[in-house]
Design a protein around this motif. Structure first.
Motif, PDB file in Angstrom:
ATOM      1  N   MET A  51      -9.146   1.835   1.853  1.00 24.92           N
ATOM      2  CA  MET A  51      -7.967   1.551   2.664  1.00 24.92           C
ATOM      3  C   MET A  51      -7.768   0.037   2.672  1.00 24.92           C
ATOM      4  O   MET A  51      -8.672  -0.710   3.044  1.00 24.92           O
ATOM      5  N   THR A  52      -6.600  -0.421   2.224  1.00 27.65           N
ATOM      6  CA  THR A  52      -6.362  -1.863   2.085  1.00 27.65           C
ATOM      7  C   THR A  52      -5.660  -2.416   3.331  1.00 27.65           C
ATOM      8  O   THR A  52      -5.151  -1.658   4.172  1.00 27.65           O
ATOM      9  N   ASN A  53      -5.585  -3.741   3.390  1.00 29.74           N
ATOM     10  CA  ASN A  53      -4.859  -4.361   4.502  1.00 29.74           C
ATOM     11  C   ASN A  53      -3.389  -3.956   4.476  1.00 29.74           C
ATOM     12  O   ASN A  53      -2.759  -3.794   5.528  1.00 29.74           O
ATOM     13  N   ALA A  54      -2.861  -3.783   3.279  1.00 29.80           N
ATOM     14  CA  ALA A  54      -1.455  -3.354   3.147  1.00 29.80           C
ATOM     15  C   ALA A  54      -1.272  -1.960   3.773  1.00 29.80           C
ATOM     16  O   ALA A  54      -0.235  -1.690   4.398  1.00 29.80           O
ATOM     17  N   ASP A  55      -2.295  -1.097   3.643  1.00 25.93           N
ATOM     18  CA  ASP A  55      -2.206   0.235   4.264  1.00 25.93           C
ATOM     19  C   ASP A  55      -2.104   0.109   5.786  1.00 25.93           C
ATOM     20  O   ASP A  55      -1.380   0.868   6.439  1.00 25.93           O
ATOM     21  N   PHE A  56      -2.842  -0.865   6.348  1.00 21.85           N
ATOM     22  CA  PHE A  56      -2.782  -1.064   7.807  1.00 21.85           C
ATOM     23  C   PHE A  56      -1.444  -1.640   8.246  1.00 21.85           C
ATOM     24  O   PHE A  56      -0.967  -1.339   9.342  1.00 21.85           O
ATOM     25  N   GLU A  57      -0.839  -2.474   7.377  1.00 16.09           N
ATOM     26  CA  GLU A  57       0.473  -3.051   7.737  1.00 16.09           C
ATOM     27  C   GLU A  57       1.503  -1.939   7.970  1.00 16.09           C
ATOM     28  O   GLU A  57       2.460  -2.125   8.709  1.00 16.09           O
ATOM     29  N   LYS A  58       1.259  -0.762   7.350  1.00 17.39           N
ATOM     30  CA  LYS A  58       2.217   0.348   7.495  1.00 17.39           C
ATOM     31  C   LYS A  58       2.009   1.131   8.800  1.00 17.39           C
ATOM     32  O   LYS A  58       2.917   1.828   9.243  1.00 17.39           O
ATOM     33  N   ILE A  59       0.814   1.039   9.416  1.00 17.36           N
ATOM     34  CA  ILE A  59       0.560   1.906  10.590  1.00 17.36           C
ATOM     35  C   ILE A  59       0.382   1.146  11.901  1.00 17.36           C
ATOM     36  O   ILE A  59       0.513   1.725  12.969  1.00 17.36           O
ATOM     37  N   ILE A  60       0.069  -0.162  11.842  1.00 16.34           N
ATOM     38  CA  ILE A  60      -0.069  -0.946  13.084  1.00 16.34           C
ATOM     39  C   ILE A  60       0.571  -2.320  12.894  1.00 16.34           C
ATOM     40  O   ILE A  60       0.875  -2.722  11.767  1.00 16.34           O
ATOM     41  N   ASP A  61       0.717  -3.047  14.011  1.00 18.54           N
ATOM     42  CA  ASP A  61       1.323  -4.380  13.969  1.00 18.54           C
ATOM     43  C   ASP A  61       0.249  -5.395  13.542  1.00 18.54           C
ATOM     44  O   ASP A  61      -0.460  -5.948  14.375  1.00 18.54           O
ATOM     45  N   THR A  62       0.117  -5.584  12.240  1.00 16.14           N
ATOM     46  CA  THR A  62      -0.885  -6.507  11.714  1.00 16.14           C
ATOM     47  C   THR A  62      -0.386  -7.060  10.385  1.00 16.14           C
ATOM     48  O   THR A  62       0.705  -6.715   9.927  1.00 16.14           O
TER      49      THR A  62
END
Ligand code: UT7
Length: 309
Positions: free
Chosen positions: A1-12
């Motif tokens: 799971m990449t940082n880009a994946d997190f950009e899609k689900i939370i404010d980061t």
């Protein structure tokens, strides 16, 4: 799971996660893959590398806070799956210090003559206890497992010194409030995040830098080994800035720290053995090297181990 994946689900953002933690990716185990399945693979590879048949193992210790079941231990699950007929198997719940705690217990058992060969494993499926709506924690954690075989030897190599400490007064800084006997999950439980990891990151950060440094100094002093003699430090991979803080205080260059946090994030008890195994397979460790391992985690509990390879 990449940082880009997190950009899609939370404010980061990739920028925040990279600069504040050093993490770029973490591994997430698929549904159906248990902590014991990852541990099993790690144990198998460690036994192969050590050319050690399972029946030679006297004790199997698994550090984990994400056991397959509340009861029995994950170590007993592995014992059955890999067939260790002569071993006693048990888990230790020492969070990120799980592997170093296991190493310390195994060393004591070998030195006292209770065991001749030990298998120590750190394994976690942290994705099962991570709240993916909490940006303060979810970007940090990953899944994985690592293991090592220890055996009695008269050679001048092995575990030279270990040190463990804990302070339960700060236990609520990193905990899972619900799911135990204190707050069982009943049919009306609201699932409001209290069954997942809650962390007071910034306070832990300061204690981690201070106590990891002190633990390293303690094992070095006890062993009469200087920081200059350390070939490689294998630290718990929680945050690159914590590791930098420890490196600065120990006056050991960051080039002598093994770092893989960018690819795995914080894998709790699996973190140190994953890094140790990578360093070994990548040729970063040579025979006769002093290796310093250090970890810190929920409890709070921390420790260090000095090994001559
Ligand atoms: O495994 C062993 C035990 N655990 C640790 O060792 C973890 C130790 N702690 C840490 O690694 C760090 O404290 C964290 C990485 C968890 C947090 O870094 P920090 O520099 O201490 O940030 P912070 O918690 O003080 O938060 C700073 C800001 C806050 O915003 P405001 O209040 O200043 O507006 C947070 O809301 O950063 C915000 N923030 C985020 N922003 C974007 C927190 N998480 C995120 C995020 N993306 N994922």
């Amino acid at each position: 799971m990449t940082n880009a994946d997190f950009e899609k689900i939370i404010d980061t953002s990739d920028e925040w996660i990279t600069t504040r933690t050093g993490i770029k990716e973490r591994r997430i185990a698929r549904n159906g893959l248990q902590t014991s399945d990852m541990a099993l693979e790690a144990c198998r590879r460690a036994l192969d590398m050590a050319v050690c048949p399972p029946e030679d193992i006297d004790v199997l210790i698994v550090g984990t806070v994400t056991p397959d079941y509340p009861l029995p231990s994950t170590a007993c699950v592995i014992q059955e799956k890999l067939a260790f007929p002569n071993a006693v198997a048990f888990d230790i719940a020492a969070a990120c210090a799980g592997f170093i705690s296991g190493l310390s217990i195994a060393r004591s058992m070998i030195e006292s003559g209770t065991a001749r060969k030990a298998l120590v494993c750190g394994a976690e499926k942290l994705s099962t206890i991570t709240d993916y709506s909490d940006r303060g924690t979810c970007v940090l954690f990953g899944d994985g497992a690592g293991a090592a075989v220890l055996e009695a030897s008269d050679d001048e190599v092995g575990v030279v010194e270990t040190y463990l400490r804990s302070d339960g007064s700060m236990r609520e800084w990193l905990w899972i409030e619900a799911g135990g006997s204190n707050q069982p999950i009943t049919p009306d439980f609201p699932f409001d995040g209290r069954d997942k990891i809650l962390m007071n990151g910034s306070d832990i950060f300061k204690v981690a830098v201070r106590e990891m440094t002190k633990a390293c100094v303690k094992v070095l002093d006890d062993a009469g080994v200087s920081a200059d003699d350390i070939a490689l430090v294998v630290p718990h991979q929680a945050n690159i800035r914590i590791i930098e803080g420890v490196a600065k205080r120990l006056q050991i260059g960051l080039d002598r720290f093994y770092l893989n946090i960018d690819r795995y994030g914080n894998t709790s008890a699996a973190s140190v053995p994953l890094a140790l195994d990578e360093a070994n397979r990548n040729g970063r460790i040579r025979s006769g090297d002093y290796i310093l391992m250090v970890a810190f985690g929920g409890g709070l509990i921390w420790g260090a181990a000095l090994v001559k390879w």
